[in-house]
Design an enzyme around this catalytic site. Structure first.
Site, PDB file in Angstrom:
ATOM      1  N   GLU A 281      -0.616  -0.197  -3.464  1.00 14.74           N
ATOM      2  CA  GLU A 281       0.450   0.807  -3.590  1.00 14.74           C
ATOM      3  C   GLU A 281       1.786   0.341  -3.006  1.00 14.74           C
ATOM      4  OE1 GLU A 281      -2.465   4.711  -3.690  1.00 14.74           O
ATOM      5  OE2 GLU A 281      -1.683   3.999  -1.773  1.00 14.74           O
TER       6      GLU A 281
ATOM      7  N   LYS B  71      -0.678  -3.835   0.284  1.00 17.31           N
ATOM      8  CA  LYS B  71      -1.231  -2.812   1.169  1.00 17.31           C
ATOM      9  C   LYS B  71      -2.729  -2.999   1.335  1.00 17.31           C
ATOM     10  CE  LYS B  71      -1.671   2.239   1.599  1.00 17.31           C
ATOM     11  NZ  LYS B  71      -1.363   3.553   0.970  1.00 17.31           N
ATOM     12  N   GLN B  72      -3.414  -3.327   0.231  1.00 17.48           N
ATOM     13  CA  GLN B  72      -4.869  -3.367   0.233  1.00 17.48           C
ATOM     14  C   GLN B  72      -5.351  -4.253  -0.904  1.00 17.48           C
ATOM     15  OE1 GLN B  72      -4.441   0.873  -0.718  1.00 17.48           O
ATOM     16  NE2 GLN B  72      -6.281   0.656  -1.953  1.00 17.48           N
TER      17      GLN B  72
ATOM     18  N   TRP C  95      -9.653   8.390  -5.944  1.00 12.98           N
ATOM     19  CA  TRP C  95     -10.599   7.378  -6.411  1.00 12.98           C
ATOM     20  C   TRP C  95     -11.534   6.950  -5.285  1.00 12.98           C
ATOM     21  CZ3 TRP C  95      -9.763   1.520  -6.405  1.00 12.98           C
ATOM     22  CH2 TRP C  95      -8.976   1.122  -5.329  1.00 12.98           C
ATOM     23  N   ASP C  96     -11.200   7.361  -4.068  1.00 16.48           N
ATOM     24  CA  ASP C  96     -12.034   7.066  -2.909  1.00 16.48           C
ATOM     25  C   ASP C  96     -13.491   7.449  -3.167  1.00 16.48           C
ATOM     26  OD1 ASP C  96      -9.294   7.347  -2.287  1.00 16.48           O
ATOM     27  OD2 ASP C  96      -9.730   7.629  -0.170  1.00 16.48           O
TER      28      ASP C  96
END
Length: 779
Positions: free
Chosen positions: A495, A608-609, A352-353
């Site tokens: 994640e 994580k993000q 998806w980056d």
């Protein structure tokens, strides 16, 4: 690393390495990597060292080593390889004494230069200059130039050629192949991938000059997967310079522009091109290469930052450089890998980056490339259909990791060691990280509204948006007790939270996807009846639309609490809260897993993000500024930014919230993921998505550019460190030049017409015919 070596016209254009340190080879190999989108070359030195990683990748040439492994980009033959003996002593920077050393990547010219003054163990002194580039004008070409100036008369022995003994961390993806020498000078090696059957044709040729062209004594040699020359008895007088040029080309049977039908035709074509490249010479090849770079990147989409912090200008140029190096703009059957073409990390797979972090750069600066990247997704629908069917769903369920168009899911099943159990950790992303399907739909929608490319929508866009919505409509799970549809057992963008129910990002974007599908089915039915019938035959629009309308208002969307916080999922807010100070201040990402395994991390309020926060970035109109701030205050302290995708997202949101200094700090931290002082962050390859995120932090964040509801907004708010920011964006077929200072913003249409462009500037709609200037308003 040194970022201050550029002066004059090259100020803020040079990234340098002062000093040779064998333990930090990976950093330089990645940061200095070269490429042109067709191929990527990890910047190892010509001579070999322990712990180096010699990588050459050709985009889209995937291969699978064994049935129980996944498809990956094969590491192609090493054509950079050159070994020197000077007066009988091997040139080796771990031996003898280094009097001077600097390696510099010139971002403006995309040329790598290494300058060394070396004293061998026997006391001889040499000045060596190594130059190389991967041509942007001639996509199949690599040029090298080595200049050796001894301080005493010297006898040089050189070994150089094509080494196909390379592997992907021990895995050999190529058959032996044929080797041959032509005209006594042109080395040829043909290799074929073991499973995918792609032919690679490698050629190299050398040219020697000592005041004039010379032909040194040589002997051709062949070994397993290897062809090379031993050149001997080259006498270099004291203080004179021997120049060695090496020209290499790489072609494959998958090259879209070629019309060859046999391996022999491919080899002959490649040989002829190699002869043409050598005849042009290094300087002329470099001139064409620089001109193409200027036209494609530096003149087309320039970004200028006036600031006392010179690093900021260098950082955005570094990001643009690598985005150009890694993107296969020549072929819509290919996409961008999570490490670009700079390393073996993530096996060259697309995530998806691309859609969320990289594609916006191209959507706003080079729509032709953006469209090509989206066409890759359209062409990979067969793999998405297969994944959906295998999981019991309908429509297009895009794989978390993609390679071949029809591969389907290629995420590895097993990953790093579990520190508690000692077993390999299962990678669940390929099974349950499903938001990528709505990410792709969002990217197609965003591209359409920014570019106005109706042809794309007619050919691909409507189908993508409806086919992905069909997946979500089949993926929903009915809960009889609550009388609602849920999405359970997923991984969201965070994640560190696996097997969660009703991840807010997933549910909201799925709802958005279905809502857009309803809108477009109705549009097709009323405005494009012929296309409606075509897609109805393909997707059964009548039945799909009925399902969409049935489920839309019954999809569970987590709601904002009284304190303004949106639950990330059903259980996040009930999990244990621990002191994360140690991990927030970590030197290396992932330090949490020195103390906990993933199962334990799943039960802690730690991310994580960005997860909820990236939802509020993409679907910004759904949430008020107060809600965004409340969620920032709750989730950011619990976010470790262990993903390189996270800092840039938070930087843009901090700009939206009016905290420019925090946004600037996050921008700097994002810029330092690859360019910073930590010399181990980039060993596996460049952080591709982070580089796209850096552009977003500058243009979408500080530049205030946003497409919301199909309309353009430009409301810059600069950090105190910047005097001005100048950039260009493409909007619906034309280019807008934007210059923002602390006091005002000027928006100029590069090719004005009589029709005005409507832009929202600081909350007010403005009709711009040619140029417009507005005072900066406080947030």
């Amino acid at each position: 690393m040194n970022y201050t070596t550029g002066t004059g016209d090259l100020q803020n254009w040079l990234v340098s390495e002062d000093g040779f340190r064998p333990e930090w080879l990976g950093k330089g190999e990645t940061v200095f990597s070269l490429g042109n989108g067709y191929m990527g070359l990890r910047s190892v030195t010509e001579e070999h060292y322990a712990n180096e990683t010699r990588n050459l990748f050709v985009a889209g040439t995937f291969n699978k080593f064994a049935a129980n492994e996944v498809t990956e980009l094969p590491n192609a033959a090493d054509v950079l390889w050159m070994e020197f003996k000077l007066n009988g002593v091997r040139f080796d920077l771990t031996q003898g004494k280094i009097h001077a050393y600097r390696r510099t990547l010139n971002l403006k010219q995309a040329e790598l230069i290494r300058e060394v003054t070396w004293e061998s163990p026997n006391g001889d002194v040499f000045e060596l200059v190594f130059k190389r580039f991967v041509s942007m004008a001639n996509l199949h070409s690599i040029a090298q130039r080595v200049s050796i100036t001894p301080k005493q008369q010297t006898v040089l022995t050189l070994t150089s050629g094509i080494n196909g003994q390379t592997t992907n961390s021990g895995v050999q993806h190529f058959l032996e192949g044929d080797k041959r020498l032509y005209d006594g000078r042109f080395m040829q090696q043909i290799q074929t991938t073991t499973e995918s059957g792609i032919d690679f044709a490698f050629h190299s040729v050398h040219h020697f000059m000592l005041n004039e062209t010379i032909e040194p004594k040589s002997i051709i040699k062949m070994d397993r997967r290897k062809i090379f020359f031993d050149y001997s008895d080259m006498i270099i007088p004291q203080d004179e310079t021997l120049t060695i040029e090496k020209y290499s080309t790489i072609f494959t049977s998958r090259d879209k522009e070629l019309t060859v039908e046999t391996t022999e035709e491919l080899a002959n074509h490649a040989l002829n091109v190699t002869k043409e490249i050598e005849a042009m010479g290094y300087d002329r090849l470099l001139e064409e290469h620089i001109q193409t770079w200027n036209e494609l990147v530096w003149e087309h989409a320039p970004i200028a930052i006036e600031s006392n912090a010179m690093f900021d200008q260098l950082a955005i140029r570094f990001a643009q450089y690598h985005l150009a190096v890694m993107t296969p703009k020549h072929d819509n059957r290919m996409n961008v890998g999570a490490k670009g073409l700079s390393g073996e990390g993530y096996k060259g797979h697309t995530f998806w980056d691309t859609e969320i972090f990289i594609l916006p750069y191209y959507t706003y600066t080079n729509p032709k490339i953006a469209r090509s990247l989206l066409e890759y997704r359209y062409q990979s629908l067969s793999g998405a259909h297969r994944k959906a069917k295998e999981n019991g769903y309908e429509g297009a369920m895009f794989p978390w990791e993609s390679a071949w168009l029809d591969d389907g899911e290629v995420t590895p099943i097993w990953g790093a060691a579990d520190i508690v159990t000692g077993e390999a950790t299962k990678i669940w992303s390929g099974f349950i990280e499903q938001h990528i399907t709505s990410d792709i739909a969002f990217a197609a929608w965003q591209y359409y509204h920014v570019t106005g490319d109706q042809d794309f929508m007619d050919r691909y866009g409507y189908e993508l948006l409806i086919d992905t919505a069909k997946f979500w409509a089949s993926r929903l799970e009915w809960d009889e007790e609550t009388k609602r549809y849920e999405i359970n057992e997923v991984v969201g963008p965070d994640e560190y939270k696996e097997h969660v129910d009703n991840n807010a990002f997933t549910n909201y974007t799925a709802h958005w996807n279905i809502n857009k599908a309803i809108e477009y089915v109705e549009l097709l039915r009323t405005d494009k009846p012929e296309l409606f019938e075509q897609l109805n035959d393909k997707l059964d629009l009548e039945t799909a639309d009925e399902r969409f309308r049935h489920v839309l208002d019954l999809i569970y969307l987590p709601q904002v609490r009284e304190d303004g916080v949106l639950p990330q999922d059903d259980t996040y807010l009930q999990k244990e809260i621990i002191d994360l100070t140690k991990y927030k201040n970590q030197e290396n990402v992932g330090s949490l897993f020195l103390d906990y395994n993933l199962e334990q991390v799943n039960e802690i309020q730690v991310s994580k993000q960005a997860d909820v926060m990236i939802l509020m970035y993409l679907l910004e109109d759904l949430f008020s500024a107060d809600v965004k701030r409340a969620n920032w205050n709750y989730y950011e302290p619990k976010t470790l930014h262990d993903s390189s995708l996270s800092l840039s997202t938070h930087s843009v949101l901090a700009s939206d919230l009016g905290d420019q200094e925090l946004a600037y700090d996050l921008f700097r931290r994002a810029s330092e993921i690859d360019l910073g002082p930590n010399m181990k962050t980039s060993d596996a390859g460049i952080h591709a998505a982070s580089l796209g995120g850096i552009w977003q932090a500058v243009v979408n964040g500080f530049g205030g550019v946003r497409m919301a509801g199909g309309k353009l907004r430009i409301s810059p708010m600069l950090p105190k460190a910047w005097t001005s920011l100048t950039f260009s964006i493409d909007w619906q077929g034309e280019t807008l030049d934007v210059k923002a200072t602390q006091e005002k913003v000027t928006i100029t249409r590069r090719q004005p017409t009589d029709d005005a462009v409507t832009i929202e500037v600081y909350g007010e709609e403005r009709l711009i015919v040619d140029a417009f200037t507005s005072e900066v308003l406080s947030v």
